[in-house]
Design a protein around this motif. Structure first.
Motif, PDB file in Angstrom:
ATOM      1  N   ALA A  89     -52.009 -16.185  74.304  1.00  0.00           N
ATOM      2  CA  ALA A  89     -51.684 -15.205  73.221  1.00  0.00           C
ATOM      3  C   ALA A  89     -50.100 -15.466  72.636  1.00  0.00           C
ATOM      4  O   ALA A  89     -50.055 -15.782  71.569  1.00  0.00           O
ATOM      5  CB  ALA A  89     -51.588 -13.684  73.641  1.00  0.00           C
ATOM      6  N   GLY A  90     -49.263 -15.907  73.739  1.00  0.00           N
ATOM      7  CA  GLY A  90     -48.065 -16.544  73.256  1.00  0.00           C
ATOM      8  C   GLY A  90     -48.023 -17.807  72.518  1.00  0.00           C
ATOM      9  O   GLY A  90     -47.277 -18.125  71.619  1.00  0.00           O
ATOM     10  N   TRP A  91     -48.978 -18.574  73.162  1.00  0.00           N
ATOM     11  CA  TRP A  91     -49.205 -20.074  72.175  1.00  0.00           C
ATOM     12  C   TRP A  91     -49.824 -19.584  71.065  1.00  0.00           C
ATOM     13  O   TRP A  91     -49.185 -20.468  70.078  1.00  0.00           O
ATOM     14  CB  TRP A  91     -50.035 -20.725  73.147  1.00  0.00           C
ATOM     15  N   LEU A  92     -50.661 -18.911  70.859  1.00  0.00           N
ATOM     16  CA  LEU A  92     -51.271 -18.633  69.532  1.00  0.00           C
ATOM     17  C   LEU A  92     -50.080 -18.111  68.378  1.00  0.00           C
ATOM     18  O   LEU A  92     -50.310 -18.294  67.364  1.00  0.00           O
ATOM     19  CB  LEU A  92     -52.414 -17.728  69.470  1.00  0.00           C
ATOM     20  N   ALA A  93     -49.394 -17.148  68.986  1.00  0.00           N
ATOM     21  CA  ALA A  93     -48.396 -16.721  68.210  1.00  0.00           C
ATOM     22  C   ALA A  93     -47.240 -17.635  67.699  1.00  0.00           C
ATOM     23  O   ALA A  93     -46.960 -17.769  66.790  1.00  0.00           O
ATOM     24  CB  ALA A  93     -47.626 -15.496  68.738  1.00  0.00           C
ATOM     25  N   ALA A  94     -47.070 -18.756  68.784  1.00  0.00           N
ATOM     26  CA  ALA A  94     -46.004 -19.795  68.481  1.00  0.00           C
ATOM     27  C   ALA A  94     -46.675 -20.721  67.351  1.00  0.00           C
ATOM     28  O   ALA A  94     -46.017 -21.141  66.444  1.00  0.00           O
ATOM     29  CB  ALA A  94     -45.786 -20.560  69.595  1.00  0.00           C
ATOM     30  N   GLN A  95     -48.181 -20.810  67.587  1.00  0.00           N
ATOM     31  CA  GLN A  95     -48.780 -21.461  66.417  1.00  0.00           C
ATOM     32  C   GLN A  95     -48.547 -20.998  64.882  1.00  0.00           C
ATOM     33  O   GLN A  95     -48.266 -21.796  63.917  1.00  0.00           O
ATOM     34  CB  GLN A  95     -50.215 -21.843  66.686  1.00  0.00           C
TER      35      GLN A  95
END
Length: 265
Positions: A89-95
């Protein structure tokens, strides 16, 4: 002498009978050993194996240890799975942050191109009076402050504007001041995009590591469960256990654009 022989000779037949019995027993034992060596070996091996096997108490303790280990690994696998989901989820938010930063940068670049074309044309003449210079200074300060509140300028850049340093000259024409301001905005948004790309890269690496750890613990949990099942199936048959299909590995986002390319993973 005659008295000694007369006392010994009556016992000779009894002694001979005893020796004959002992020899007969020894012959029978030797014959049994020669005739049935496999039976003897199996009997001896069975007794040794039975003596080497753990007792019921030891078997129960081993089963408790296996059950405890399987439960601990299962709990660790569930926690690792939750951690992997949070990292993803953090990676998707960073995207999403990278995409938003790139869109803002593209808009700022378009503004710079538009103002550069306007600045290339002859600027309207205005009287160079103290009042005009004061108006130009107020215009620059107000435009820079508005850009700061829109989070397009950093605190350092705003301080440079009010201190009239690093190329900020309030005496310039408002068109020139606006061009310099939008160039500063573009540079700040480009740096923000690069920072977002770095954070996205780190988030992707963290998500990959968390997913690998979760997969490893999940496999170990199923292996521990299989070992328990093999022990239980020796007493009570159980249905076959099947592992779920392996999940595909995450792929990093391709965010290489414009002036802030993202290195290939």
């Amino acid at each position: 002498m005659q008295t000694v022989f007369s006392s010994v000779l009556p016992d000779v037949p009894a002694a001979a009978v005893i020796w004959l019995v002992l020899l007969t027993v020894a012959a029978v034992a030797v014959g049994a050993l020669v005739a049935r060596p496999a039976w003897l070996r199996s009997a001896v091996t069975g007794r040794i194996r039975q003596a080497a096997l753990p007792s019921h108490v030891e078997l129960a303790e081993q089963e408790r240890e296996r059950a405890r280990y399987a439960e601990e690994i299962a709990v660790a696998a569930r926690r690792a799975g939750a951690t992997a989901e949070r990292c993803r989820a953090g990676w998707l938010a960073a995207q999403e942050e990278v995409e938003a930063a790139w869109a803002a940068y593209e808009a700022a670049e378009a503004d710079v191109r538009r103002l550069s074309a306007a600045a290339a044309m002859p600027l309207p003449h205005t009287a160079q009076t103290p009042a005009e210079y004061a108006d130009r200074e107020r215009f620059l300060h107000r435009a820079a402050l508005d850009a700061y509140w829109r989070k397009e300028l950093s605190v350092e850049q705003l301080s440079d504007v009010f201190a009239h340093r690093n190329g900020w000259d309030p005496r310039r024409h408002p068109v020139e001041q606006e061009l310099v301001l939008h160039r500063a905005i573009r540079d700040n948004l480009a740096a923000r995009h690069r920072g977002a790309v770095d954070r996205e890269r780190e988030a992707w690496r963290a998500a990959e590591l968390a997913a690998a750890a979760a997969r490893s613990l999940r496999d170990e949990a199923f292996a521990a469960l299989d070992r328990r099942s093999e022990e239980i199936e020796s007493v009570v048959p159980m249905p076959e256990l099947r592992r779920p299909a392996a999940e595909p590995a995450h792929e990093p986002a391709s965010t290489a654009r414009g002036h802030a390319p993202v290195p290939a993973y």
